[in-house]
Design a protein around this motif. Structure first.
Motif: not given
Length: 84
Positions: A34, A40-41, A44-45, A65-66
């Motif tokens: 992070r 970023d989102s 992560i996805l 969850t991150v």
């Protein structure tokens, strides 16, 4: 593939393609991803979809969850714990 080292190498290589600032260096396994702008989102996805596809696992929504996937070590642990 059950070897932790092999799984970690695959995950590290993937992360290096997701986070441009790590593309020319080794990804530290315990580093909190992070801290990098590329994680970023969307990054992560992409990583979660890749984990599911690469290792034949399914990540239930309640586990998305991150914190569970914030480092290479955590991703490797998750894969090892959830492979059939």
């Amino acid at each position: 593939m059950n070897d932790r080292k092999q799984i970690a190498e695959l995950v590290s290589k993937h992360i290096a393609t997701t986070i441009p600032e790590l593309s020319d260096q080794e990804v530290p396994e315990d580093k909190d991803l992070r801290e990098f702008a590329g994680f970023d989102s969307l990054g992560i996805l992409e990583s979660l979809v890749w984990l599911e596809s690469e290792f034949g696992i399914t990540i239930p929504d309640e586990e998305l969850t991150v914190e569970k996937f914030s480092s290479v070590t955590k991703m490797v642990d998750y894969v090892i714990d959830h492979r059939g």
